[in-house]
Design an enzyme around this catalytic site. Structure first.
Site, mmCIF file in Angstrom:
data_model
loop_
_atom_site.group_PDB
_atom_site.id
_atom_site.type_symbol
_atom_site.label_atom_id
_atom_site.label_comp_id
_atom_site.label_asym_id
_atom_site.label_seq_id
_atom_site.Cartn_x
_atom_site.Cartn_y
_atom_site.Cartn_z
ATOM 1 N N LYS A 194 0.759 -1.006 -0.074
ATOM 2 C CA LYS A 194 0.027 0.006 0.069
ATOM 3 C C LYS A 194 0.890 1.084 -0.001
ATOM 4 C CE LYS A 194 -3.950 1.915 0.287
ATOM 5 N NZ LYS A 194 -5.085 1.751 -0.727
ATOM 6 N N ASP A 250 -2.457 -12.235 5.609
ATOM 7 C CA ASP A 250 -3.680 -12.834 6.261
ATOM 8 C C ASP A 250 -4.997 -12.876 5.537
ATOM 9 O OD1 ASP A 250 -5.141 -14.142 8.432
ATOM 10 O OD2 ASP A 250 -5.741 -12.128 8.961
ATOM 11 N N ASP A 254 -6.971 -15.832 2.769
ATOM 12 C CA ASP A 254 -8.382 -16.250 2.942
ATOM 13 C C ASP A 254 -9.056 -15.990 1.609
ATOM 14 O OD1 ASP A 254 -7.891 -17.222 5.797
ATOM 15 O OD2 ASP A 254 -9.766 -16.101 6.127
#
Ligand code: IPM
Ligand code: MG
Length: 364
Positions: A194, A250, A254
């Site tokens: 980012k 993380d 997912d």
């Protein structure tokens, strides 16, 4: 005969039942490959809270320290959800294990098998033919562990602070893992950051760009994390290896798991710094959780746990041929039409946890 010490931490929920099948398959590997495994079981997570009063007892740590690798099930469940956050099995067992053993490199393959694309919630036109993306996630830095970290009263208000911090050396070591992984695959690495907002990400992108010339056969691309979340759904087949810091990894891992549609099939490896005689010390666990809704029913998919045992052979024990055998046995059983409920479809044969484990051991 080569002999290995394995710490077996089955944990909670479906952990013990899928672990039993991984051990069954490893027993078949022993015979087939002339290896010997010494399994030492230890309590972790909710069961350890109940019996020992803490999620990661000292005895469990001792057993892990004495082992060549940790084979981990899953921890947590509704029974322990009302505990204070710092005491809950996930946070009080998994995070200290990662920190204690310096398990900085988390490999999460997201593989959608061509025969199982129906299980994906994404349109068939996008996933047809399947895909294979490897998520490399930094696991011991960033917001998870950065200091200061607290929640306190200040001037009549409550303030919570988490700190995102990365050293260049931490970025470098995970970058090398990701570049090397890409070299062994389709030679394309997408680094996630980012950098339009975060100082951490500016350093991340700069470091990746500096290291890239050491891997001339790998193409490096950078994506902002929000854009990556979109592109992964739009075109998962366009990715080979993705590399992300702890929290981004993380979340994106997912998302990737969900796109494959079969969380019960996905293994993972968390590797440490120390190179052992055979490979890297590590912890190997399914990507899915404890699935309390189906625990104890004998219907959970054991494949993620079995493939995690395969990753253990590959990365920690230096036995890639044995790992290949496990991967091939799983494929053969899928091809033969056996399915646990999570991946079942019309025209295939529904089986339970144990039958699936037995079939894979047999196929070996
Ligand atoms: C994971 C989990 C853990 C994490 C939790 C249980 C602490 O979500 O392994 O992805 O956030 O790392
Ligand atoms: Mg997670």
């Amino acid at each position: 005969m080569k002999s290995f010490n394995i710490a077996v931490l089955s944990g909670d929920g479906i952990g013990p039942e899928v672990m039993a099948e991984a051990l069954r398959v490893l027993a078949a590997v022993e015979k087939k490959c002339g290896l010997q495994f010494q399994f030492t079981e230890a309590r972790v997570g909710g069961i350890a809270i109940d019996v020992d009063g803490e999620a990661l007892p000292e005895e469990t740590l001792r057993i892990c320290r004495a082992a060549d690798a940790i084979l981990f099930g899953s921890v947590g469940g509704p029974k322990w959800e009302s505990l204070p956050p710092q005491k809950q099995p996930e946070r009080a067992a998994l995070l200290p294990l990662r920190k204690h053993f310096g398990l900085f490199a988390n490999l999460r393959p997201a593989i959608c098998f061509p025969k199982l694309t129906h299980a994906s919630p994404v349109k068939e036109s996008i996933v047809s033919g399947g895909f294979d993306v490897l998520c490399v996630r930094e696991l011991t830095g960033g917001l998870y562990f950065g200091q200061p970290k607290y929640s306190r009263e200040e001037n009549g208000d409550t303030v919570a602070v988490d700190t995102m911090v990365y050293k260049k050396s931490e970025i470098e070591r995970i970058a090398h893992i990701a570049f090397k992984a890409a070299q062994g695959r389709n030679k394309h690495l997408t680094s996630i950051d980012k950098a339009n907002v975060l100082e951490n990400s500016v350093l991340w992108r700069k470091t990746l760009t500096e290291i890239a010339p050491q891997y001339p056969d790998v193409t490096l691309a950078h994506l902002y994390v929000d854009n990556a979340a979109m592109q992964l759904i739009k075109n998962p087949k366009g990715f080979d290896v993705i590399l992300a810091e702890n929290l981004f990894g993380d979340i994106l891992s997912d998302e990737m798991a969900m796109i494959t549609g079969s969380l019960g099939m996905l293994p993972s490896a968390s590797l440490g710094l120390s190179e052992t005689a055979h490979g890297r010390f590590g912890l190997f666990e399914p990507s899915g959780g404890t699935a309390p809704d189906i625990a104890g029913k004998g219907i959970a998919n054991p494949i993620a746990q079995i493939l995690s045992a395969g990753m253990m052979l590959r990365y920690a024990l230096g036995e890639p041929a044995a790992a290949d055998l496990i991967d091939a046995a799983v494929l053969r059983v899928i091809d033969s039409g056996l399915r646990t409920g999570d991946i079942w479809s019309e025209g295939t044969q529904r089986v339970g946890t144990r039958e699936m484990g037995e079939a894979i051991a047999q196929a070996l």
